[in-house]
Design a protein around this motif. Sequence first.
Motif, PDB file in Angstrom:
ATOM      1  N   PRO A  38      47.297  50.903  28.152  1.00 53.17           N
ATOM      2  CA  PRO A  38      46.423  50.189  29.085  1.00 53.17           C
ATOM      3  C   PRO A  38      47.247  49.674  30.265  1.00 53.17           C
ATOM      4  O   PRO A  38      48.353  49.180  30.086  1.00 53.17           O
ATOM      5  CB  PRO A  38      45.880  49.040  28.241  1.00 53.17           C
ATOM      6  CG  PRO A  38      46.950  48.782  27.224  1.00 53.17           C
ATOM      7  CD  PRO A  38      47.619  50.098  26.959  1.00 53.17           C
ATOM      8  N   VAL A  39      46.699  49.793  31.470  1.00 58.87           N
ATOM      9  CA  VAL A  39      47.426  49.381  32.669  1.00 58.87           C
ATOM     10  C   VAL A  39      46.560  48.444  33.507  1.00 58.87           C
ATOM     11  O   VAL A  39      45.357  48.665  33.657  1.00 58.87           O
ATOM     12  CB  VAL A  39      47.866  50.597  33.510  1.00 58.87           C
ATOM     13  CG1 VAL A  39      48.659  50.143  34.742  1.00 58.87           C
ATOM     14  CG2 VAL A  39      48.717  51.550  32.665  1.00 58.87           C
ATOM     15  N   GLY A  40      47.194  47.410  34.051  1.00 53.62           N
ATOM     16  CA  GLY A  40      46.494  46.348  34.760  1.00 53.62           C
ATOM     17  C   GLY A  40      46.388  46.554  36.259  1.00 53.62           C
ATOM     18  O   GLY A  40      46.553  47.650  36.790  1.00 53.62           O
ATOM     19  N   ASN A  41      46.134  45.437  36.959  1.00 53.27           N
ATOM     20  CA  ASN A  41      45.795  45.448  38.379  1.00 53.27           C
ATOM     21  C   ASN A  41      46.977  45.776  39.278  1.00 53.27           C
ATOM     22  O   ASN A  41      48.132  45.572  38.906  1.00 53.27           O
ATOM     23  CB  ASN A  41      45.245  44.074  38.786  1.00 53.27           C
ATOM     24  CG  ASN A  41      46.255  42.968  38.552  1.00 53.27           C
ATOM     25  OD1 ASN A  41      46.370  42.465  37.449  1.00 53.27           O
ATOM     26  ND2 ASN A  41      47.005  42.578  39.579  1.00 53.27           N
ATOM     27  N   PRO A  42      46.690  46.265  40.509  1.00 50.55           N
ATOM     28  CA  PRO A  42      47.750  46.389  41.499  1.00 50.55           C
ATOM     29  C   PRO A  42      48.103  45.025  42.077  1.00 50.55           C
ATOM     30  O   PRO A  42      47.371  44.048  41.888  1.00 50.55           O
ATOM     31  CB  PRO A  42      47.119  47.290  42.571  1.00 50.55           C
ATOM     32  CG  PRO A  42      45.654  47.006  42.471  1.00 50.55           C
ATOM     33  CD  PRO A  42      45.388  46.723  41.010  1.00 50.55           C
ATOM     34  N   GLY A  43      49.233  44.949  42.776  1.00 47.76           N
ATOM     35  CA  GLY A  43      49.650  43.686  43.362  1.00 47.76           C
ATOM     36  C   GLY A  43      49.752  43.785  44.886  1.00 47.76           C
ATOM     37  O   GLY A  43      50.180  44.802  45.420  1.00 47.76           O
ATOM     38  N   PRO A  44      49.321  42.739  45.596  1.00 45.66           N
ATOM     39  CA  PRO A  44      48.704  41.529  45.063  1.00 45.66           C
ATOM     40  C   PRO A  44      47.258  41.780  44.627  1.00 45.66           C
ATOM     41  O   PRO A  44      46.654  42.772  45.018  1.00 45.66           O
ATOM     42  CB  PRO A  44      48.760  40.560  46.253  1.00 45.66           C
ATOM     43  CG  PRO A  44      48.706  41.456  47.457  1.00 45.66           C
ATOM     44  CD  PRO A  44      49.474  42.686  47.069  1.00 45.66           C
ATOM     45  N   ASP A  45      46.724  40.857  43.859  1.00 44.56           N
ATOM     46  CA  ASP A  45      45.424  41.061  43.223  1.00 44.56           C
ATOM     47  C   ASP A  45      44.288  41.306  44.215  1.00 44.56           C
ATOM     48  O   ASP A  45      43.495  42.240  44.038  1.00 44.56           O
ATOM     49  CB  ASP A  45      45.064  39.844  42.360  1.00 44.56           C
ATOM     50  CG  ASP A  45      46.086  39.564  41.284  1.00 44.56           C
ATOM     51  OD1 ASP A  45      47.274  39.422  41.621  1.00 44.56           O
ATOM     52  OD2 ASP A  45      45.699  39.452  40.113  1.00 44.56           O
ATOM     53  N   PHE A  46      44.166  40.450  45.235  1.00 42.06           N
ATOM     54  CA  PHE A  46      42.957  40.441  46.054  1.00 42.06           C
ATOM     55  C   PHE A  46      43.150  40.957  47.476  1.00 42.06           C
ATOM     56  O   PHE A  46      42.174  41.259  48.152  1.00 42.06           O
ATOM     57  CB  PHE A  46      42.375  39.020  46.097  1.00 42.06           C
ATOM     58  CG  PHE A  46      42.106  38.455  44.734  1.00 42.06           C
ATOM     59  CD1 PHE A  46      41.122  38.999  43.920  1.00 42.06           C
ATOM     60  CD2 PHE A  46      42.860  37.404  44.229  1.00 42.06           C
ATOM     61  CE1 PHE A  46      40.878  38.498  42.645  1.00 42.06           C
ATOM     62  CE2 PHE A  46      42.630  36.899  42.958  1.00 42.06           C
ATOM     63  CZ  PHE A  46      41.641  37.443  42.167  1.00 42.06           C
ATOM     64  N   ASP A  47      44.366  41.034  47.954  1.00 47.60           N
ATOM     65  CA  ASP A  47      44.627  41.511  49.308  1.00 47.60           C
ATOM     66  C   ASP A  47      44.978  42.992  49.261  1.00 47.60           C
ATOM     67  O   ASP A  47      46.133  43.371  49.041  1.00 47.60           O
ATOM     68  CB  ASP A  47      45.759  40.714  49.963  1.00 47.60           C
ATOM     69  CG  ASP A  47      46.055  41.166  51.379  1.00 47.60           C
ATOM     70  OD1 ASP A  47      45.310  42.031  51.900  1.00 47.60           O
ATOM     71  OD2 ASP A  47      47.034  40.671  51.958  1.00 47.60           O
ATOM     72  N   GLY A  48      43.980  43.846  49.467  1.00 44.67           N
ATOM     73  CA  GLY A  48      44.222  45.279  49.467  1.00 44.67           C
ATOM     74  C   GLY A  48      44.759  45.805  50.780  1.00 44.67           C
ATOM     75  O   GLY A  48      45.161  46.973  50.865  1.00 44.67           O
ATOM     76  N   SER A  49      44.822  44.970  51.819  1.00 43.70           N
ATOM     77  CA  SER A  49      45.256  45.445  53.129  1.00 43.70           C
ATOM     78  C   SER A  49      46.731  45.820  53.167  1.00 43.70           C
ATOM     79  O   SER A  49      47.147  46.623  54.002  1.00 43.70           O
ATOM     80  CB  SER A  49      44.970  44.376  54.193  1.00 43.70           C
ATOM     81  OG  SER A  49      45.827  43.249  54.032  1.00 43.70           O
ATOM     82  N   VAL A  50      47.537  45.236  52.255  1.00 46.49           N
ATOM     83  CA  VAL A  50      48.974  45.524  52.252  1.00 46.49           C
ATOM     84  C   VAL A  50      49.322  46.694  51.335  1.00 46.49           C
ATOM     85  O   VAL A  50      50.492  47.041  51.205  1.00 46.49           O
ATOM     86  CB  VAL A  50      49.779  44.277  51.836  1.00 46.49           C
ATOM     87  CG1 VAL A  50      49.575  43.158  52.832  1.00 46.49           C
ATOM     88  CG2 VAL A  50      49.396  43.820  50.425  1.00 46.49           C
ATOM     89  N   ARG A  51      48.331  47.301  50.714  1.00 43.89           N
ATOM     90  CA  ARG A  51      48.569  48.434  49.813  1.00 43.89           C
ATOM     91  C   ARG A  51      47.449  49.465  49.983  1.00 43.89           C
ATOM     92  O   ARG A  51      46.607  49.632  49.100  1.00 43.89           O
ATOM     93  CB  ARG A  51      48.656  47.964  48.353  1.00 43.89           C
ATOM     94  CG  ARG A  51      47.585  46.970  47.942  1.00 43.89           C
ATOM     95  CD  ARG A  51      47.672  46.633  46.451  1.00 43.89           C
ATOM     96  NE  ARG A  51      46.764  45.574  46.036  1.00 43.89           N
ATOM     97  CZ  ARG A  51      45.477  45.748  45.748  1.00 43.89           C
ATOM     98  NH1 ARG A  51      44.927  46.939  45.842  1.00 43.89           N
ATOM     99  NH2 ARG A  51      44.747  44.712  45.360  1.00 43.89           N
ATOM    100  N   PRO A  52      47.401  50.158  51.123  1.00 41.56           N
ATOM    101  CA  PRO A  52      46.343  51.137  51.373  1.00 41.56           C
ATOM    102  C   PRO A  52      46.311  52.224  50.303  1.00 41.56           C
ATOM    103  O   PRO A  52      47.293  52.466  49.604  1.00 41.56           O
ATOM    104  CB  PRO A  52      46.722  51.731  52.737  1.00 41.56           C
ATOM    105  CG  PRO A  52      47.698  50.780  53.335  1.00 41.56           C
ATOM    106  CD  PRO A  52      48.395  50.112  52.201  1.00 41.56           C
TER     107      PRO A  52
END
Length: 570
Positions: free
Chosen positions: A276-290
Amino acid sequence: MSIDQDRAVQAAQDTVVRETDNGYRVLGSPDESVTHQHDTDRIPRFDVTQEMLSNSGQNPEAWLMYGGNYEQHRYTTADVITKDNVDQLEVEYDLRVGAGSSMEGSPVIVPGEPTIMYQSNGPNHIKALDTTTGDVLWSYTYAVPSDVVLCCDDNNRGPAVYEDKVFMTTLDSGVVALDRYTGEEVWYASTADHERGYSATWAPIVYDGTLFTGSAGGEYGVRGFHTALDAETGEEKWFTRTCPEEEWVGDSINQAAGTNWMTATYDEERDVLYMPVGNPGPDFDGSVRPGPNRNTCGTMCIDAETGERLWFHQESPHDVWDYDSASPRMLIRDLEFDHRDEVRDTVVDAGKTGWVYSVDAETGQLITRSDPGVQQLNMFSMIPHIDDGRRGTFMPGGMGGCDWHPATYCEETGLVYYKMHNNAQEAWWRFEEFEEGRKYWGGILEDETEAMPDDYNGHISSISAFDPATGKRMWRDWIDGDTYIWGGTMSTTTGLMFAGTQNGQFIAYDGETGDHLWEFDTGEAPISSSPVSWYDPNTEKQYIAVQLGGSGWLRRGKRDDRLVVFSMAE
């Protein structure tokens, strides 16, 4: 000797966790780890062999690993307790373990004369007990460093056993191996730098001399990994990052998260792990990880011998809702999909989205997605920026759906059983500079919403049964209360399913219909753990054990430190 005089228990009691603006901090831990021996001569001296581990799921006298077997079925072949007599189930003993921090653990049961239980809880405290009497034979508390940071309490969800050792992950992102007869420390291995934000809370697994363990700390901008250690020495065999660098944009990979913070599932036929694999980082700001942020929020399959990534099934691409997929995967062999005229080995899981996914064990291809287990209101709606003046209420919230809660697959009914949250939360995103060892959420998650969605039914939790082949939800029991449901489920060869609630009810369900056949009232102590069961030929009784008590973070209920063991004679 009384447990009140136990030095390891006292060390655990002196170790406290405090919630800060950077998560939980551990204070008062001993300078050195503490072992206290009581009556270690009562522990039978024999190795827990690989054959014993491989046969654990079909041995009614054992529960030798976190999920009962490598396939994580959480199912017992012990058959004394049935639908007809479960209403006569009695308390064998109700004891205090003396160190009542997070009580999310699942014990391991080693058969013998007497049968031995290895039981763990926060803060990195473990005991060996005689299951017949509940007597403590030895106890151990690990010396947790004071600079450990934890997003979500000092959890420890269970040990592993192999040969003459018992293994426990540690809050500073390590693994400790103990002599299972004496409780004395044999080796310790660090898997990552806890000052960076890494930690470890799950039960490891061992196969043929190799111990497999993962990574936690996704709320601190770490990089997720899984690793294999030599069970005899603690030396690293391989180390694999979950997220592929070539599929992340710029330097976003450096804080990718994608942590693997619950127990992996081992496939003996293919020699692979399903993780099982969890969330990307950071959790809520997707703008820094397109991009889709590959290998987050889903299931990863890796080669157990080399650590090579083989396939990934993603449940929430470019996730900004904290939709981890942390519940252990269940491997169901030769599952019949009548509507497709196919038979496949299938990996089954439920994530925070509230759906149950069945994927092909060979390829990761999605076969079936279930009916929702909970309400899905404003789901996948975009999270607003903190300056927008809007409120981003979505459901399931960041707690899920199904969080880390391990499910059970009942071979008798052919159904899988999940606990799920049914509650909305609010979130906002904002730009945050990454700082090593500090929370890196990229926003705010609010548990108390200003207004629930109009169609909310008012039930905070559910316990449901699903057909993993068709995805049909077969029954659902809505659970009300002020706190979140937590912990796992367990089933039996006689068609029963056991689950605890946040309101202190331990329930025996008819696995086929969902009817309540028996209930035990804990006295308002929430049940955040996962039950286990075994048969003891020495006493001619079937037992069920469950830990009682909530944990500290986000409406999980009050603390307690009880271990209750139920029994029924033949």
